[in-house]
Structure formats: C-alpha cells, structure tokens
Motif scaffolding. Structure first.
Motif, PDB file in Angstrom:
ATOM      1  N   VAL A  95      28.731  81.560  42.179  1.00 15.34           N
ATOM      2  CA  VAL A  95      27.142  82.098  42.147  1.00 15.34           C
ATOM      3  C   VAL A  95      26.835  82.336  41.034  1.00 15.34           C
ATOM      4  O   VAL A  95      27.114  82.556  40.094  1.00 15.34           O
ATOM      5  CB  VAL A  95      26.892  83.556  42.464  1.00 15.34           C
ATOM      6  N   ARG A  96      25.574  81.117  40.058  1.00 12.86           N
ATOM      7  CA  ARG A  96      25.249  81.138  39.582  1.00 12.86           C
ATOM      8  C   ARG A  96      24.339  82.329  39.178  1.00 12.86           C
ATOM      9  O   ARG A  96      23.449  82.968  39.837  1.00 12.86           O
ATOM     10  CB  ARG A  96      23.795  79.935  39.139  1.00 12.86           C
ATOM     11  N   VAL A  97      24.665  82.952  37.605  1.00 10.54           N
ATOM     12  CA  VAL A  97      23.521  84.992  37.328  1.00 10.54           C
ATOM     13  C   VAL A  97      23.051  84.229  36.585  1.00 10.54           C
ATOM     14  O   VAL A  97      23.038  83.183  34.755  1.00 10.54           O
ATOM     15  CB  VAL A  97      24.658  85.920  37.587  1.00 10.54           C
ATOM     16  N   LEU A  98      22.578  85.735  35.869  1.00  9.69           N
ATOM     17  CA  LEU A  98      21.530  85.135  34.087  1.00  9.69           C
ATOM     18  C   LEU A  98      22.540  85.861  33.760  1.00  9.69           C
ATOM     19  O   LEU A  98      22.884  87.063  34.073  1.00  9.69           O
ATOM     20  CB  LEU A  98      20.539  85.010  34.564  1.00  9.69           C
ATOM     21  N   PRO A  99      22.339  86.061  32.039  1.00 13.05           N
ATOM     22  CA  PRO A  99      23.058  87.254  31.398  1.00 13.05           C
ATOM     23  C   PRO A  99      22.540  88.236  31.038  1.00 13.05           C
ATOM     24  O   PRO A  99      21.434  88.142  31.018  1.00 13.05           O
ATOM     25  CB  PRO A  99      22.871  86.030  29.584  1.00 13.05           C
ATOM     26  N   ALA A 121      34.298  86.053  33.902  1.00 13.28           N
ATOM     27  CA  ALA A 121      35.026  86.076  33.150  1.00 13.28           C
ATOM     28  C   ALA A 121      34.680  86.649  31.567  1.00 13.28           C
ATOM     29  O   ALA A 121      36.223  86.366  31.343  1.00 13.28           O
ATOM     30  CB  ALA A 121      35.125  83.745  32.956  1.00 13.28           C
ATOM     31  N   ALA A 122      33.674  87.473  31.665  1.00 12.02           N
ATOM     32  CA  ALA A 122      33.627  88.474  30.416  1.00 12.02           C
ATOM     33  C   ALA A 122      34.108  89.862  31.319  1.00 12.02           C
ATOM     34  O   ALA A 122      33.634  90.354  29.932  1.00 12.02           O
ATOM     35  CB  ALA A 122      32.019  88.137  30.653  1.00 12.02           C
ATOM     36  N   GLY A 123      35.235  89.621  32.399  1.00 12.46           N
ATOM     37  CA  GLY A 123      35.288  91.213  32.559  1.00 12.46           C
ATOM     38  C   GLY A 123      34.675  91.845  33.454  1.00 12.46           C
ATOM     39  O   GLY A 123      34.263  93.347  33.830  1.00 12.46           O
ATOM     40  N   GLU A 124      33.336  91.078  33.786  1.00  9.76           N
ATOM     41  CA  GLU A 124      32.553  92.137  34.428  1.00  9.76           C
ATOM     42  C   GLU A 124      33.231  91.559  36.454  1.00  9.76           C
ATOM     43  O   GLU A 124      33.360  91.362  37.008  1.00  9.76           O
ATOM     44  CB  GLU A 124      31.136  90.487  35.355  1.00  9.76           C
ATOM     45  N   ASN A 125      33.810  93.054  36.164  1.00  8.21           N
ATOM     46  CA  ASN A 125      34.477  93.280  37.741  1.00  8.21           C
ATOM     47  C   ASN A 125      33.985  94.858  38.071  1.00  8.21           C
ATOM     48  O   ASN A 125      34.210  95.536  37.792  1.00  8.21           O
ATOM     49  CB  ASN A 125      35.919  93.458  37.321  1.00  8.21           C
ATOM     50  N   ALA A 126      34.078  94.699  39.372  1.00  4.90           N
ATOM     51  CA  ALA A 126      34.013  95.852  40.472  1.00  4.90           C
ATOM     52  C   ALA A 126      34.179  95.559  41.626  1.00  4.90           C
ATOM     53  O   ALA A 126      33.972  95.132  42.399  1.00  4.90           O
ATOM     54  CB  ALA A 126      31.472  95.549  40.075  1.00  4.90           C
ATOM     55  N   SER A 127      34.321  96.705  42.110  1.00  2.00           N
ATOM     56  CA  SER A 127      34.886  96.132  43.661  1.00  2.00           C
ATOM     57  C   SER A 127      35.146  97.823  44.095  1.00  2.00           C
ATOM     58  O   SER A 127      34.855  98.778  43.563  1.00  2.00           O
ATOM     59  CB  SER A 127      36.202  95.541  44.161  1.00  2.00           C
ATOM     60  N   THR A 149      27.647  83.001  32.539  1.00  2.00           N
ATOM     61  CA  THR A 149      25.908  82.517  33.976  1.00  2.00           C
ATOM     62  C   THR A 149      26.898  82.428  35.205  1.00  2.00           C
ATOM     63  O   THR A 149      26.189  81.277  35.806  1.00  2.00           O
ATOM     64  CB  THR A 149      26.092  80.967  33.374  1.00  2.00           C
ATOM     65  N   GLU A 150      28.053  82.947  35.473  1.00  2.96           N
ATOM     66  CA  GLU A 150      28.596  82.453  36.659  1.00  2.96           C
ATOM     67  C   GLU A 150      29.660  83.546  37.275  1.00  2.96           C
ATOM     68  O   GLU A 150      30.468  84.190  36.130  1.00  2.96           O
ATOM     69  CB  GLU A 150      30.232  81.200  36.757  1.00  2.96           C
ATOM     70  N   LEU A 151      29.403  84.322  38.361  1.00  2.00           N
ATOM     71  CA  LEU A 151      30.557  85.108  38.855  1.00  2.00           C
ATOM     72  C   LEU A 151      30.958  84.482  40.506  1.00  2.00           C
ATOM     73  O   LEU A 151      30.590  83.539  41.139  1.00  2.00           O
ATOM     74  CB  LEU A 151      29.537  86.670  38.907  1.00  2.00           C
ATOM     75  N   THR A 152      32.252  85.739  40.866  1.00  2.00           N
ATOM     76  CA  THR A 152      32.650  84.898  41.341  1.00  2.00           C
ATOM     77  C   THR A 152      32.385  86.426  42.884  1.00  2.00           C
ATOM     78  O   THR A 152      32.627  87.642  42.521  1.00  2.00           O
ATOM     79  CB  THR A 152      34.232  84.809  41.836  1.00  2.00           C
ATOM     80  N   VAL A 153      31.686  85.970  44.381  1.00  2.00           N
ATOM     81  CA  VAL A 153      31.934  87.563  44.855  1.00  2.00           C
ATOM     82  C   VAL A 153      32.876  87.440  45.590  1.00  2.00           C
ATOM     83  O   VAL A 153      33.114  85.757  46.191  1.00  2.00           O
ATOM     84  CB  VAL A 153      30.425  87.109  45.575  1.00  2.00           C
ATOM     85  N   TYR A 154      33.165  88.192  45.886  1.00  2.00           N
ATOM     86  CA  TYR A 154      34.812  87.954  47.542  1.00  2.00           C
ATOM     87  C   TYR A 154      34.895  89.045  47.784  1.00  2.00           C
ATOM     88  O   TYR A 154      34.462  89.851  48.066  1.00  2.00           O
ATOM     89  CB  TYR A 154      36.101  88.459  46.225  1.00  2.00           C
ATOM     90  N   PHE A 155      35.866  88.528  49.182  1.00  2.00           N
ATOM     91  CA  PHE A 155      36.230  90.231  50.379  1.00  2.00           C
ATOM     92  C   PHE A 155      37.438  89.719  50.336  1.00  2.00           C
ATOM     93  O   PHE A 155      38.208  89.242  50.625  1.00  2.00           O
ATOM     94  CB  PHE A 155      34.729  90.138  51.369  1.00  2.00           C
ATOM     95  N   HIS A 156      38.040  90.631  50.697  1.00  5.67           N
ATOM     96  CA  HIS A 156      40.050  90.125  51.336  1.00  5.67           C
ATOM     97  C   HIS A 156      40.266  91.453  52.426  1.00  5.67           C
ATOM     98  O   HIS A 156      39.600  92.873  51.854  1.00  5.67           O
ATOM     99  CB  HIS A 156      40.853  90.439  50.615  1.00  5.67           C
ATOM    100  N   GLY A 157      41.715  91.827  52.696  1.00  9.75           N
ATOM    101  CA  GLY A 157      42.035  93.378  53.451  1.00  9.75           C
ATOM    102  C   GLY A 157      43.116  93.213  52.042  1.00  9.75           C
ATOM    103  O   GLY A 157      42.963  92.963  50.977  1.00  9.75           O
ATOM    104  N   TRP A 158      44.619  94.041  53.052  1.00 14.63           N
ATOM    105  CA  TRP A 158      45.256  94.522  52.043  1.00 14.63           C
ATOM    106  C   TRP A 158      46.802  93.913  53.027  1.00 14.63           C
ATOM    107  O   TRP A 158      46.891  93.361  54.269  1.00 14.63           O
ATOM    108  CB  TRP A 158      45.637  95.462  51.563  1.00 14.63           C
TER     109      TRP A 158
END
Length: 214
Positions: A95-99, A121-127, A149-158
C-alpha cells in the motif's frame, strides 16, 4: 476669577486613537492570513488504502503463499488459509503511504493463530493475533518514518496449526483511495457456496500497482 477651560479629546490622542486602531487592524489581518494558510496546509483526509479488503472483487490483488482459498456464502466472502509444516498460508498487499503519518489496520478473523500486521522497510512493524474460534475484530496502529512511502499489509496462520479465516482487511490513514492498474495475475479463483476445495487465488501480476487518485 480663574476661567475654567474644558479640553476636548483631540484626534490622535488617547487609547482610542488611530495608531492603536491601525495596530489592531494589522493584527487581525495577520491572524486571518495565518488561519487561511493553516487551512490550505491541512493534512489529507483518512482513506481506505487496501484494495479488495472484503475479498469480493477482482483483480485479486493479494499475493498469497501456500494453501489459501476464497469461499463465499450468501452476502459474505472470506479467505481461508491452511498452514502446513512449511507454510503459514500468508497473503500480503503493498500500500502507498505518506511519511511521518499514522495508520490503522483493522481485520475480522476467526480460528486459532490468525495473525494480521504491517511491515515496512524502515522498521515499521506492528502485528496482532487471535486464537478465538468465532469471528472477532483485531486492530493495530503503525507510524511511518520520514522517508517511508510504502508498507506491506499481511495476514497468515501458523505452522501446522488449524485453518484460519479472514473476512475483512482495512488499512486507513492519510492519502487517496487506490485503484488497480495493469492486468490481473490470472483467472479468478473458483468460488464455492460452502466448505469445499475452491481453487487457490492467483498472485497478481508484478506490474499491477496502486496509484493515488487526485
């Protein structure tokens, strides 16, 4: 006998004189200009930045690894993931984002060990995750760095755990609603009216990207 002389307030004298009036007018004008400038620089409104977050439209957009299937019941759509010893049945979307901005991920999931999150890529990690058997809502926030300017949204199991389901993925924050471009990555996955074995959804074309709608 001493004459009593009454002095009239002269123009230009006293607290109500023109010099003070002009100063007040200047201050009001400056305040008005400052307010106008502030309004012109207002941040963008919050927008939905995920495409096909309800899993009910095509192109598919989501990139999935492992055994992930799309199912449909009346008035509802959802994705089911079947983890194995080698796969968490993960799906993601860029997804496109703003700084220097704040964003919120919301999801509706069910099943043990259903994870949702955001990474950058800059360490923005939240789950966050859920182990409930019924549908429940998850939320997690993330802030972007000064050059993100870009993040990755995800979902998964284990790994080797029971299947999980995702009914909704929403990622909101400042920006414009995206739109798909390019060609879909393949034919639409088979949709079934209940539990079964629908075909896994195809991955999108690498050239398909989201752009801002001005």
């Amino acid at each position: 006998m001493r004459a009593i002389v009454h002095h009239r307030p002269g123009r230009g004298r006293g607290r109500g004189g023109p010099s003070v009036g002009l100063a007040v007018a200047a201050l009001l004008a400056a305040a008005s200009s400052a307010g106008f400038a502030t309004g012109a620089a207002d941040p963008l409104p919050r927008a939905e930045l995920v495409l096909n977050g309800a899993f009910d439209s095509y192109p598919w957009i989501w990139t999935c690894d492992g055994d992930v299937r799309r199912s449909s019941i009346p008035h509802d759509h959802y994705v089911s993931g079947y983890p194995t010893a080698d796969s968490t049945a993960r799906c993601s979307q860029r997804v496109r984002v703003l700084p220097n901005s704040g964003y919120l991920l919301n999801a509706t999931v069910r099943g043990p060990f259903a994870f949702v999150g955001v990474t950058g890529a800059a360490g923005e990690n939240a789950s966050t995750w859920s182990g409930q058997g019924g549908w429940n809502d998850l939320s997690v926030g993330v802030s972007t760095g000064p050059e993100t300017t870009e993040l990755t949204v995800y979902f998964h199991g284990w790994y080797e755990q029971a299947p999980y389901d995702v009914r909704r993925m929403s990622f909101t924050g400042p920006g414009y609603e995206p739109r798909p471009c390019g060609e879909p990555g393949g034919p639409a996955p088979t949709v079934t009216g209940g539990p079964g074995s629908p075909s896994p959804p195809p991955s999108p074309s690498p050239t398909c990207w989201r752009t801002y709608i001005p």
